[in-house]
Write a protein that holds these residues in place. Structure first.
Motif, PDB file in Angstrom:
ATOM      1  N   ALA A   1      -6.464   4.050 -79.033  1.00 45.51           N
ATOM      2  CA  ALA A   1      -6.499   5.425 -78.779  1.00 45.51           C
ATOM      3  C   ALA A   1      -6.807   6.373 -79.690  1.00 45.51           C
ATOM      4  CB  ALA A   1      -5.471   5.795 -77.645  1.00 45.51           C
ATOM      5  N   TRP A   2      -5.925   6.351 -80.814  1.00 44.88           N
ATOM      6  CA  TRP A   2      -6.290   7.363 -81.910  1.00 44.88           C
ATOM      7  C   TRP A   2      -7.539   7.189 -82.719  1.00 44.88           C
ATOM      8  CZ3 TRP A   2      -3.350  11.464 -81.700  1.00 44.88           C
ATOM      9  CH2 TRP A   2      -2.136  11.470 -81.295  1.00 44.88           C
ATOM     10  N   SER A   3      -7.794   5.879 -82.503  1.00 45.33           N
ATOM     11  CA  SER A   3      -9.282   5.487 -83.180  1.00 45.33           C
ATOM     12  C   SER A   3     -10.698   5.961 -82.557  1.00 45.33           C
ATOM     13  CB  SER A   3      -9.274   4.103 -83.636  1.00 45.33           C
ATOM     14  OG  SER A   3      -8.187   3.593 -84.351  1.00 45.33           O
ATOM     15  N   ASP A   4     -10.496   6.513 -81.427  1.00 44.35           N
ATOM     16  CA  ASP A   4     -11.552   6.731 -80.547  1.00 44.35           C
ATOM     17  C   ASP A   4     -11.591   8.339 -80.194  1.00 44.35           C
ATOM     18  OD1 ASP A   4     -13.712   5.908 -78.661  1.00 44.35           O
ATOM     19  OD2 ASP A   4     -12.506   6.933 -77.555  1.00 44.35           O
ATOM     20  N   GLU A   5     -12.574   9.063 -80.471  1.00 41.38           N
ATOM     21  CA  GLU A   5     -12.729  10.644 -80.045  1.00 41.38           C
ATOM     22  C   GLU A   5     -13.453  10.629 -78.655  1.00 41.38           C
ATOM     23  OE1 GLU A   5     -11.394  13.157 -81.012  1.00 41.38           O
ATOM     24  OE2 GLU A   5     -10.150  11.816 -82.214  1.00 41.38           O
ATOM     25  N   GLN A   6     -14.373   9.651 -78.294  1.00 38.06           N
ATOM     26  CA  GLN A   6     -15.079   9.991 -77.196  1.00 38.06           C
ATOM     27  C   GLN A   6     -14.469  10.255 -75.846  1.00 38.06           C
ATOM     28  OE1 GLN A   6     -18.303   7.185 -76.571  1.00 38.06           O
ATOM     29  NE2 GLN A   6     -18.766   8.043 -74.503  1.00 38.06           N
ATOM     30  N   HIS A   7     -13.574   9.483 -75.677  1.00 35.09           N
ATOM     31  CA  HIS A   7     -12.505   9.714 -74.535  1.00 35.09           C
ATOM     32  C   HIS A   7     -11.766  10.907 -74.402  1.00 35.09           C
ATOM     33  CE1 HIS A   7      -9.065   8.295 -76.726  1.00 35.09           C
ATOM     34  NE2 HIS A   7      -8.377   8.671 -75.722  1.00 35.09           N
ATOM     35  N   ALA A   8     -11.488  11.440 -75.770  1.00 34.62           N
ATOM     36  CA  ALA A   8     -10.704  12.649 -75.737  1.00 34.62           C
ATOM     37  C   ALA A   8     -11.687  13.932 -75.549  1.00 34.62           C
ATOM     38  CB  ALA A   8     -10.170  12.915 -77.142  1.00 34.62           C
ATOM     39  N   GLU A   9     -12.948  13.719 -75.778  1.00 31.82           N
ATOM     40  CA  GLU A   9     -13.790  14.597 -75.578  1.00 31.82           C
ATOM     41  C   GLU A   9     -14.338  14.801 -74.185  1.00 31.82           C
ATOM     42  OE1 GLU A   9     -17.313  13.990 -78.027  1.00 31.82           O
ATOM     43  OE2 GLU A   9     -16.314  14.149 -79.986  1.00 31.82           O
ATOM     44  N   GLU A  10     -14.314  13.702 -73.534  1.00 34.78           N
ATOM     45  CA  GLU A  10     -14.672  13.513 -71.899  1.00 34.78           C
ATOM     46  C   GLU A  10     -13.400  14.144 -71.178  1.00 34.78           C
ATOM     47  OE1 GLU A  10     -15.218   9.410 -71.570  1.00 34.78           O
ATOM     48  OE2 GLU A  10     -17.281   9.705 -72.311  1.00 34.78           O
TER      49      GLU A  10
ATOM     50  N   ARG B   1      -3.792  13.943 -74.699  1.00 34.38           N
ATOM     51  CA  ARG B   1      -5.155  13.628 -75.239  1.00 34.38           C
ATOM     52  C   ARG B   1      -5.622  12.454 -74.643  1.00 34.38           C
ATOM     53  NH1 ARG B   1      -6.704   9.847 -79.066  1.00 34.38           N
ATOM     54  NH2 ARG B   1      -8.639  10.447 -80.340  1.00 34.38           N
ATOM     55  N   SER B   2      -5.142  11.352 -74.427  1.00 35.88           N
ATOM     56  CA  SER B   2      -5.533   9.957 -73.847  1.00 35.88           C
ATOM     57  C   SER B   2      -5.222   9.621 -72.365  1.00 35.88           C
ATOM     58  CB  SER B   2      -5.216   9.191 -74.547  1.00 35.88           C
ATOM     59  OG  SER B   2      -5.596   9.134 -76.044  1.00 35.88           O
ATOM     60  N   SER B   3      -4.560  10.636 -71.643  1.00 34.64           N
ATOM     61  CA  SER B   3      -4.393  10.390 -70.198  1.00 34.64           C
ATOM     62  C   SER B   3      -3.428   9.343 -70.179  1.00 34.64           C
ATOM     63  CB  SER B   3      -5.211  10.386 -69.251  1.00 34.64           C
ATOM     64  OG  SER B   3      -6.025  11.594 -69.342  1.00 34.64           O
ATOM     65  N   VAL B   4      -2.143   9.122 -70.982  1.00 30.27           N
ATOM     66  CA  VAL B   4      -1.685   7.821 -70.833  1.00 30.27           C
ATOM     67  C   VAL B   4       0.199   8.316 -70.994  1.00 30.27           C
ATOM     68  CG1 VAL B   4      -2.890   6.156 -71.851  1.00 30.27           C
ATOM     69  CG2 VAL B   4      -1.823   7.628 -73.634  1.00 30.27           C
ATOM     70  N   PRO B   5       0.638   9.334 -70.278  1.00 30.03           N
ATOM     71  CA  PRO B   5       2.045   9.600 -70.331  1.00 30.03           C
ATOM     72  C   PRO B   5       2.820   8.496 -70.177  1.00 30.03           C
ATOM     73  CG  PRO B   5       1.065  10.215 -68.003  1.00 30.03           C
ATOM     74  CD  PRO B   5      -0.146   9.810 -68.948  1.00 30.03           C
ATOM     75  N   GLY B   6       2.713   7.544 -69.610  1.00 27.41           N
ATOM     76  CA  GLY B   6       3.437   6.494 -69.268  1.00 27.41           C
ATOM     77  C   GLY B   6       3.583   5.432 -70.553  1.00 27.41           C
ATOM     78  N   LEU B   7       2.683   5.475 -71.252  1.00 27.60           N
ATOM     79  CA  LEU B   7       2.683   4.900 -72.600  1.00 27.60           C
ATOM     80  C   LEU B   7       3.649   5.250 -73.576  1.00 27.60           C
ATOM     81  CD1 LEU B   7       0.976   2.668 -73.699  1.00 27.60           C
ATOM     82  CD2 LEU B   7      -0.541   4.231 -75.194  1.00 27.60           C
ATOM     83  N   ARG B   8       4.214   6.642 -73.403  1.00 23.36           N
ATOM     84  CA  ARG B   8       5.071   6.987 -74.090  1.00 23.36           C
ATOM     85  C   ARG B   8       5.167   6.882 -75.722  1.00 23.36           C
ATOM     86  NH1 ARG B   8       5.722  10.233 -72.339  1.00 23.36           N
ATOM     87  NH2 ARG B   8       7.514  11.183 -73.527  1.00 23.36           N
ATOM     88  N   SER B   9       3.722   7.493 -76.204  1.00 25.64           N
ATOM     89  CA  SER B   9       3.500   7.116 -77.481  1.00 25.64           C
ATOM     90  C   SER B   9       3.102   8.427 -78.254  1.00 25.64           C
ATOM     91  CB  SER B   9       2.129   6.105 -77.391  1.00 25.64           C
ATOM     92  OG  SER B   9       1.711   5.969 -78.972  1.00 25.64           O
ATOM     93  N   GLY B  10       3.572   8.569 -79.301  1.00 26.12           N
ATOM     94  CA  GLY B  10       3.276   9.653 -80.173  1.00 26.12           C
ATOM     95  C   GLY B  10       3.637   9.568 -81.682  1.00 26.12           C
TER      96      GLY B  10
ATOM     97  N   THR C   1      -6.648   6.370 -66.922  1.00 26.45           N
ATOM     98  CA  THR C   1      -6.642   6.074 -68.558  1.00 26.45           C
ATOM     99  C   THR C   1      -7.851   5.022 -68.865  1.00 26.45           C
ATOM    100  OG1 THR C   1      -4.232   5.762 -68.021  1.00 26.45           O
ATOM    101  CG2 THR C   1      -4.932   4.493 -69.941  1.00 26.45           C
ATOM    102  N   PRO C   2      -8.405   5.471 -70.060  1.00 34.61           N
ATOM    103  CA  PRO C   2      -9.461   4.593 -70.534  1.00 34.61           C
ATOM    104  C   PRO C   2      -9.088   3.195 -70.419  1.00 34.61           C
ATOM    105  CG  PRO C   2      -9.277   6.663 -71.831  1.00 34.61           C
ATOM    106  CD  PRO C   2      -7.993   6.443 -70.858  1.00 34.61           C
ATOM    107  N   VAL C   3     -10.311   2.476 -70.065  1.00 29.26           N
ATOM    108  CA  VAL C   3     -10.261   0.806 -69.740  1.00 29.26           C
ATOM    109  C   VAL C   3      -9.835   0.184 -71.153  1.00 29.26           C
ATOM    110  CG1 VAL C   3     -11.368  -1.148 -69.140  1.00 29.26           C
ATOM    111  CG2 VAL C   3     -11.707   0.986 -67.702  1.00 29.26           C
ATOM    112  N   PHE C   4     -10.243   0.866 -72.069  1.00 26.34           N
ATOM    113  CA  PHE C   4     -10.165   0.068 -73.404  1.00 26.34           C
ATOM    114  C   PHE C   4      -8.656   0.204 -74.036  1.00 26.34           C
ATOM    115  CE2 PHE C   4     -11.046   4.285 -75.040  1.00 26.34           C
ATOM    116  CZ  PHE C   4     -10.292   4.442 -76.040  1.00 26.34           C
ATOM    117  N   ILE C   5      -7.883   1.082 -73.607  1.00 22.37           N
ATOM    118  CA  ILE C   5      -6.485   1.503 -73.686  1.00 22.37           C
ATOM    119  C   ILE C   5      -5.618   0.306 -72.812  1.00 22.37           C
ATOM    120  CG2 ILE C   5      -4.446   2.949 -73.641  1.00 22.37           C
ATOM    121  CD1 ILE C   5      -6.426   5.139 -74.353  1.00 22.37           C
TER     122      ILE C   5
END
Length: 398
Positions: free
Chosen positions: A290-299, A247-256, A43-47
């Motif tokens: 997470a929704w505001s950042d695209e770089q981590h999704a591209e990576e 998209r953001s590798s956060v399945p445990g966040l339960r966010s959609g 999971t990205p550190v900023f999340i």
């Protein structure tokens, strides 16, 4: 208890556990699970930081509708991702945060289906089993639309009878598809929107794999995008579901989120106020980031591409494995039955895959998942490579 509960089938992973029962794989081989589509990328550190920095939010109840800031972040993402007219999406009318798409896909059928009219709910086959359970518990009859290689793994909408269209109240669409990776093109999406208008049903489009795709220049189209391009900027009869899990590798966040037709969102919001499913505020804060950042999704996409390419290169000469346009699954045919393949692979190589027949229902004497397995390339690259090598060894032993 609700008698419809008796109609529910065991979940695929329950069937898999039964299939593997009594089998002891080689101790010297570490277990590599390719059966569950649970992202394993970091999971990205900023999340994570946003979660930590907003834990004070646990002291207050969160609103069912979510914060305006989260709804704005989702709306901004939708507009940019699908090139939607900015004025067509209102954060007050068209968007609702949800605790992952699974609960929302189930709950929407409970709110949308009129059980008094002999309803049918159409869905792809193979499919995410939530669709079937949602239909049954809403008092509807599930109708399974087989997705085979002859039809590019998309439902054969031409084969649906007028009587079925007449009874259809809800169509579940999954694009990119689970497990096939098939993508419905713009023409197909727009045809479905026209059919929904003609036959008075709702399209519920599960787009949770939309951000995992091979060609960076050609992302999969979405239902709202198709509606807007045909002038339906009110998104009539269209509702989409998406999530940060893949998209953001956060399945445990339960966010959609759920987005689309305001005349569908408003009563669904009312349903959810009774359902008691508001997203915690610290999850909302992390979701905004997470929704505001695209770089981590591209990576993230880049990591999946490497694994898909590596597995294909290892397996293609022993297994008919095709690179799907999107998603992180492989859906190959097996040289023996899918259950025999899965059990034997686990017994010999300590690799777990999911039999395709567990993800499908028999229609007209044919199960479209039979003789196929789903391989989820969610493990790290080195494990996916090792798993592919072990699968190759197993196939050569047959």
């Amino acid at each position: 208890m609700n008698p419809s509960l008796d109609k529910l089938q065991p979940y695929p992973f329950q069937k898999l556990a039964t299939l593997k029962a009594g089998v002891t794989p080689p101790e010297e081989l570490n277990h590599i699970p390719l059966s569950i589509g649970e992202p394993k990328h970091k999971t990205p550190v900023f999340i994570r930081d946003a979660l930590h920095d907003n834990l004070h939010g646990v002291a207050t109840y969160s609103a069912t509708k979510g914060t305006p800031e989260l709804r704005q972040a989702i709306t901004d993402w939708l507009i940019k991702r699908y090139d939607l007219p900015p004025e067509s999406l209102d954060i007050e009318r068209h968007v609702l945060p949800v605790n992952g798409t699974r609960e929302a896909l189930f709950a929407f059928a409970q709110a949308a289906v009129d059980a008094s009219r002999q309803p049918q709910v159409l869905m792809p086959n193979p499919f995410y089993q939530i669709y079937e359970g949602a239909a049954l518990l809403a008092g509807a009859e599930p109708v399974f639309l087989s997705c085979t290689d002859e039809n590019n793994f998309l439902p054969d909408f031409d084969g649906i009878s007028p009587g079925t269209w007449k009874r259809c109240q809800l169509l579940y669409l999954c694009s990119p598809g689970n497990p096939t990776g098939a993508v419905a093109d713009m023409a197909t999406l727009q045809r479905l929107i026209n059919l929904a208008e003609e036959h008075d049903f709702i399209i519920a489009s599960d787009e949770c794999y939309s951000e995992i795709y091979l060609d960076e220049e050609n992302p999969p189209p979405g239902l709202l995008q198709a509606a807007a391009e045909m002038g339906n900027t009110e998104y009539r009869r269209c509702i989409v579901f998406n999530s940060l899990s893949k998209r953001s590798s956060v399945p445990g966040l339960r966010s959609g989120f759920v987005a689309g037709d305001a005349d569908l969102i408003n009563p669904f919001f009312l349903y959810r106020t009774y359902h008691g499913c508001a997203m915690p505020t610290h999850h909302q804060a992390a979701s905004i980031k997470a929704w505001s950042d695209e770089q981590h999704a591209e990576e993230n996409r880049s990591l999946y591409r490497k694994k898909l390419e590596a597995a294909h290169d290892i397996l293609y000469d022993v297994l008919p494995v095709e690179r799907a346009a999107a998603g992180f699954y492989l859906w190959p045919e097996t040289p023996v039955s899918d259950t025999e393949f899965a059990r034997g692979l686990f017994a010999q190589q300590n690799v777990t895959v999911l039999p395709g027949s567990f993800l499908s229902r028999e229609v007209d004497g044919m199960n479209p998942g039979s003789h196929r397995v789903r391989m989820a390339l969610v493990a790290p690259l080195d494990e996916c490579v090792e798993a592919a090598e072990r699968i190759k060894t197993f196939i050569k032993s047959l």
